[in-house]
Design a protein around this motif. Sequence first.
Motif, PDB file in Angstrom:
ATOM      1  N   GLY A 134       9.455  22.656  33.644  1.00 28.39           N
ATOM      2  CA  GLY A 134       8.502  21.839  34.380  1.00 28.39           C
ATOM      3  C   GLY A 134       9.155  20.740  35.194  1.00 28.39           C
ATOM      4  O   GLY A 134       8.472  19.881  35.762  1.00 28.39           O
ATOM      5  N   GLU A 135      10.493  20.766  35.304  1.00 27.77           N
ATOM      6  CA  GLU A 135      11.188  19.740  36.086  1.00 27.77           C
ATOM      7  C   GLU A 135      10.875  19.909  37.572  1.00 27.77           C
ATOM      8  O   GLU A 135      10.925  21.010  38.110  1.00 27.77           O
ATOM      9  CB  GLU A 135      12.697  19.826  35.871  1.00 27.77           C
ATOM     10  CG  GLU A 135      13.471  18.792  36.677  1.00 27.77           C
ATOM     11  CD  GLU A 135      14.978  18.938  36.538  1.00 27.77           C
ATOM     12  OE1 GLU A 135      15.697  18.021  36.988  1.00 27.77           O
ATOM     13  OE2 GLU A 135      15.439  19.968  36.005  1.00 27.77           O
ATOM     14  N   LEU A 136      10.550  18.807  38.226  1.00 29.37           N
ATOM     15  CA  LEU A 136      10.313  18.826  39.663  1.00 29.37           C
ATOM     16  C   LEU A 136      11.646  18.964  40.381  1.00 29.37           C
ATOM     17  O   LEU A 136      12.555  18.161  40.191  1.00 29.37           O
ATOM     18  CB  LEU A 136       9.608  17.537  40.090  1.00 29.37           C
ATOM     19  CG  LEU A 136       9.284  17.408  41.576  1.00 29.37           C
ATOM     20  CD1 LEU A 136       8.249  18.448  42.003  1.00 29.37           C
ATOM     21  CD2 LEU A 136       8.772  15.994  41.891  1.00 29.37           C
ATOM     22  N   LEU A 137      11.765  19.973  41.245  1.00 32.68           N
ATOM     23  CA  LEU A 137      13.016  20.250  41.937  1.00 32.68           C
ATOM     24  C   LEU A 137      12.997  19.830  43.396  1.00 32.68           C
ATOM     25  O   LEU A 137      14.030  19.447  43.946  1.00 32.68           O
ATOM     26  CB  LEU A 137      13.349  21.744  41.834  1.00 32.68           C
ATOM     27  CG  LEU A 137      13.517  22.280  40.413  1.00 32.68           C
ATOM     28  CD1 LEU A 137      13.772  23.772  40.446  1.00 32.68           C
ATOM     29  CD2 LEU A 137      14.647  21.556  39.694  1.00 32.68           C
ATOM     30  N   SER A 138      11.847  19.897  44.021  1.00 28.26           N
ATOM     31  CA  SER A 138      11.773  19.464  45.412  1.00 28.26           C
ATOM     32  C   SER A 138      10.329  19.439  45.881  1.00 28.26           C
ATOM     33  O   SER A 138       9.456  20.080  45.292  1.00 28.26           O
ATOM     34  CB  SER A 138      12.573  20.406  46.333  1.00 28.26           C
ATOM     35  OG  SER A 138      11.891  21.635  46.507  1.00 28.26           O
ATOM     36  N   PHE A 139      10.100  18.697  46.940  1.00 26.58           N
ATOM     37  CA  PHE A 139       8.853  18.830  47.702  1.00 26.58           C
ATOM     38  C   PHE A 139       9.096  18.297  49.099  1.00 26.58           C
ATOM     39  O   PHE A 139      10.015  17.519  49.342  1.00 26.58           O
ATOM     40  CB  PHE A 139       7.669  18.109  47.044  1.00 26.58           C
ATOM     41  CG  PHE A 139       7.816  16.624  46.880  1.00 26.58           C
ATOM     42  CD1 PHE A 139       7.706  15.762  47.957  1.00 26.58           C
ATOM     43  CD2 PHE A 139       8.031  16.067  45.620  1.00 26.58           C
ATOM     44  CE1 PHE A 139       7.826  14.386  47.802  1.00 26.58           C
ATOM     45  CE2 PHE A 139       8.155  14.704  45.454  1.00 26.58           C
ATOM     46  CZ  PHE A 139       8.056  13.858  46.545  1.00 26.58           C
ATOM     47  N   LEU A 213      20.610  13.646  44.570  1.00 26.76           N
ATOM     48  CA  LEU A 213      19.164  13.437  44.594  1.00 26.76           C
ATOM     49  C   LEU A 213      18.852  12.723  45.902  1.00 26.76           C
ATOM     50  O   LEU A 213      19.471  11.704  46.216  1.00 26.76           O
ATOM     51  CB  LEU A 213      18.714  12.589  43.404  1.00 26.76           C
ATOM     52  CG  LEU A 213      19.087  13.106  42.016  1.00 26.76           C
ATOM     53  CD1 LEU A 213      18.684  12.088  40.948  1.00 26.76           C
ATOM     54  CD2 LEU A 213      18.423  14.449  41.732  1.00 26.76           C
ATOM     55  N   GLU A 214      17.921  13.269  46.643  1.00 24.15           N
ATOM     56  CA  GLU A 214      17.605  12.683  47.947  1.00 24.15           C
ATOM     57  C   GLU A 214      16.110  12.422  48.063  1.00 24.15           C
ATOM     58  O   GLU A 214      15.287  13.258  47.663  1.00 24.15           O
ATOM     59  CB  GLU A 214      18.053  13.611  49.079  1.00 24.15           C
ATOM     60  CG  GLU A 214      17.858  13.000  50.456  1.00 24.15           C
ATOM     61  CD  GLU A 214      18.355  13.918  51.566  1.00 24.15           C
ATOM     62  OE1 GLU A 214      18.105  13.591  52.745  1.00 24.15           O
ATOM     63  OE2 GLU A 214      18.968  14.955  51.255  1.00 24.15           O
ATOM     64  N   VAL A 215      15.790  11.269  48.607  1.00 24.66           N
ATOM     65  CA  VAL A 215      14.400  10.870  48.793  1.00 24.66           C
ATOM     66  C   VAL A 215      14.220  10.382  50.223  1.00 24.66           C
ATOM     67  O   VAL A 215      15.053   9.617  50.729  1.00 24.66           O
ATOM     68  CB  VAL A 215      13.998   9.743  47.816  1.00 24.66           C
ATOM     69  CG1 VAL A 215      12.557   9.309  48.063  1.00 24.66           C
ATOM     70  CG2 VAL A 215      14.176  10.197  46.368  1.00 24.66           C
ATOM     71  N   GLU A 216      13.137  10.822  50.861  1.00 22.72           N
ATOM     72  CA  GLU A 216      12.818  10.339  52.197  1.00 22.72           C
ATOM     73  C   GLU A 216      11.448   9.679  52.195  1.00 22.72           C
ATOM     74  O   GLU A 216      10.503  10.182  51.575  1.00 22.72           O
ATOM     75  CB  GLU A 216      12.861  11.481  53.213  1.00 22.72           C
ATOM     76  CG  GLU A 216      14.274  11.992  53.446  1.00 22.72           C
ATOM     77  CD  GLU A 216      14.358  12.951  54.602  1.00 22.72           C
ATOM     78  OE1 GLU A 216      13.299  13.257  55.201  1.00 22.72           O
ATOM     79  OE2 GLU A 216      15.471  13.400  54.902  1.00 22.72           O
ATOM     80  N   ILE A 217      11.382   8.561  52.887  1.00 22.29           N
ATOM     81  CA  ILE A 217      10.165   7.750  52.899  1.00 22.29           C
ATOM     82  C   ILE A 217       9.743   7.458  54.333  1.00 22.29           C
ATOM     83  O   ILE A 217      10.581   7.081  55.168  1.00 22.29           O
ATOM     84  CB  ILE A 217      10.395   6.425  52.134  1.00 22.29           C
ATOM     85  CG1 ILE A 217      10.689   6.721  50.661  1.00 22.29           C
ATOM     86  CG2 ILE A 217       9.189   5.503  52.270  1.00 22.29           C
ATOM     87  CD1 ILE A 217      11.038   5.497  49.846  1.00 22.29           C
ATOM     88  N   ASP A 218       8.474   7.646  54.605  1.00 23.66           N
ATOM     89  CA  ASP A 218       7.902   7.288  55.901  1.00 23.66           C
ATOM     90  C   ASP A 218       7.598   5.793  55.857  1.00 23.66           C
ATOM     91  O   ASP A 218       6.725   5.342  55.119  1.00 23.66           O
ATOM     92  CB  ASP A 218       6.626   8.091  56.147  1.00 23.66           C
ATOM     93  CG  ASP A 218       6.044   7.856  57.542  1.00 23.66           C
ATOM     94  OD1 ASP A 218       6.272   6.768  58.097  1.00 23.66           O
ATOM     95  OD2 ASP A 218       5.346   8.754  58.039  1.00 23.66           O
ATOM     96  N   TYR A 227      11.573  15.111  48.658  1.00 25.57           N
ATOM     97  CA  TYR A 227      12.451  14.925  47.501  1.00 25.57           C
ATOM     98  C   TYR A 227      13.266  16.191  47.322  1.00 25.57           C
ATOM     99  O   TYR A 227      12.728  17.293  47.374  1.00 25.57           O
ATOM    100  CB  TYR A 227      11.617  14.651  46.247  1.00 25.57           C
ATOM    101  CG  TYR A 227      12.399  14.723  44.947  1.00 25.57           C
ATOM    102  CD1 TYR A 227      13.509  13.918  44.730  1.00 25.57           C
ATOM    103  CD2 TYR A 227      12.011  15.608  43.934  1.00 25.57           C
ATOM    104  CE1 TYR A 227      14.218  13.977  43.535  1.00 25.57           C
ATOM    105  CE2 TYR A 227      12.700  15.669  42.737  1.00 25.57           C
ATOM    106  CZ  TYR A 227      13.806  14.861  42.540  1.00 25.57           C
ATOM    107  OH  TYR A 227      14.507  14.929  41.357  1.00 25.57           O
ATOM    108  N   GLN A 228      14.570  16.035  47.171  1.00 24.81           N
ATOM    109  CA  GLN A 228      15.458  17.171  46.968  1.00 24.81           C
ATOM    110  C   GLN A 228      16.345  16.898  45.764  1.00 24.81           C
ATOM    111  O   GLN A 228      17.039  15.886  45.712  1.00 24.81           O
ATOM    112  CB  GLN A 228      16.334  17.409  48.209  1.00 24.81           C
ATOM    113  CG  GLN A 228      15.573  17.641  49.496  1.00 24.81           C
ATOM    114  CD  GLN A 228      15.011  19.043  49.604  1.00 24.81           C
ATOM    115  OE1 GLN A 228      15.007  19.796  48.636  1.00 24.81           O
ATOM    116  NE2 GLN A 228      14.529  19.417  50.780  1.00 24.81           N
ATOM    117  N   ASN A 229      16.303  17.807  44.809  1.00 24.45           N
ATOM    118  CA  ASN A 229      17.092  17.707  43.579  1.00 24.45           C
ATOM    119  C   ASN A 229      18.133  18.819  43.614  1.00 24.45           C
ATOM    120  O   ASN A 229      17.861  19.945  43.239  1.00 24.45           O
ATOM    121  CB  ASN A 229      16.158  17.848  42.373  1.00 24.45           C
ATOM    122  CG  ASN A 229      16.892  17.788  41.041  1.00 24.45           C
ATOM    123  OD1 ASN A 229      18.094  18.001  40.967  1.00 24.45           O
ATOM    124  ND2 ASN A 229      16.145  17.535  39.986  1.00 24.45           N
TER     125      ASN A 229
END
Length: 469
Positions: A134-139, A213-218, A227-229
Amino acid sequence: MIIKKKLNVFPGYSVDDNKLNAIDGNTGEVISLLNQDKVYKYKKNEASDMTNAANSGLQNSNQKLTEEEIDAIGNVSKFITKEKASDIIKESIDTTNFDMTINDSSLSKDRINENYIWEIGFKDGDGKVDAKTGELLSFYFYNNKDGNENMSKSDAQKVAEQFLKKTAEEKFSQTKYEDNNNLKFKNISQDGNIYSFNFVRQVNGIDFDSNSLEVEIDKTTGKIIEYQNRWYDNVTFPDISQAITKEAAFNKINEYGDFGLEYNLTDNNKVSLVYNFRNLKGNYIINPISGVRIDSEGKTYKDNKLPEYCDISGHPCEKIVKELLENGYYISGEKFNPDSNITQINFLKYLYSPEQSSYSDDDFYEMLIDRGIIQKDEKNPESLLSNQDIAKIVVRYLGYDKVASHPEIFKNPFNDSIEYKYQGYAAICYSFGIMKGDNNGNFNGTSKVSNAESAQIIYNILKQNQSAK
């Protein structure tokens, strides 16, 4: 069939030209160079393209499973449902203004981590979840509405870090923030509204660039939109206790790289005098124990020079072989062996010369199968190709396989008979002037093809492609 990949992690000292750093010739300080690479410009009407790009980005080693393969897994009940996977994605982000209607879903296998992944496609984006844990891997989600906020970068970074502490706390604790100026994975320019934060995995105090781990914010909405794991769960890191020093590694690289003064752009309108490696193209990596140069697979580096054939002088194929060679198309080796029959692997590598050197043989074939150039059951590297074999490959390369697979709509343009299932392939090759037959107008479908004849065929393909532009 799912092809298993062997994960190969190796240590190396490297000079990465994507870092875009040099030494200021006047102050001796580290200075950033201007990134002149192309960047992806985000536009609102390109939202669907961005979603497609995201679908093929993270976990690009995944292979979607057929219903038969899913059934063969056994005990599928150990996986969470796609509905549960969808809920995990929805619960992880602020879904306001996002259409979370599910368009499609699929189960795939990550060939590196050997885990199964739910891929959920929504109307306004997509996401991936480990089907077992159930780990979130990306969106990735796009928003057609700009907000009224003007979030600062420091505030956005706090949001990103809070999200990672909640979503991937253990992995986040093993990372170090990498400033956007040195971002290896991508350099994004999206109307100035996107902050991108990359946290690189640390192993023995060293960057492991393949994992992050990458996160992008508007910044106009304050929302996390991507989000990229990227993380290898089952990996062993080699011992580096006997590694040479950074200074020794620098000297080894300098033997090739010619470290010295040069003028370079450090801003759009500013040229600076900097110290830099002037001869390095791409990455230059050395083994940290032996100091020997290695390639991207950790093997001893081999200079990929174009061959200089010693056996084509005076041969009828000489002019075409040399012209192909000048354009980067070649068969490896000191000899071209013009009158020898060509093997499947040599013809395919000849045809794909500009890109084949970056693949291992297995990966090369996997690429060809993915593109539909050959089918899995047709893989036979050392087999000798006939005219009808090559006609089929050529037509698939040109993108006309679906048409050629209907021989009933084609008339045989050659004087001899052709096996019915190859008639469409032969006719298309004839119509494009790629394969015209022998002096008597015969196709000779089962006759083996020589290296020299293959050169003529590939030359005709490239000529046809050029005239079509």
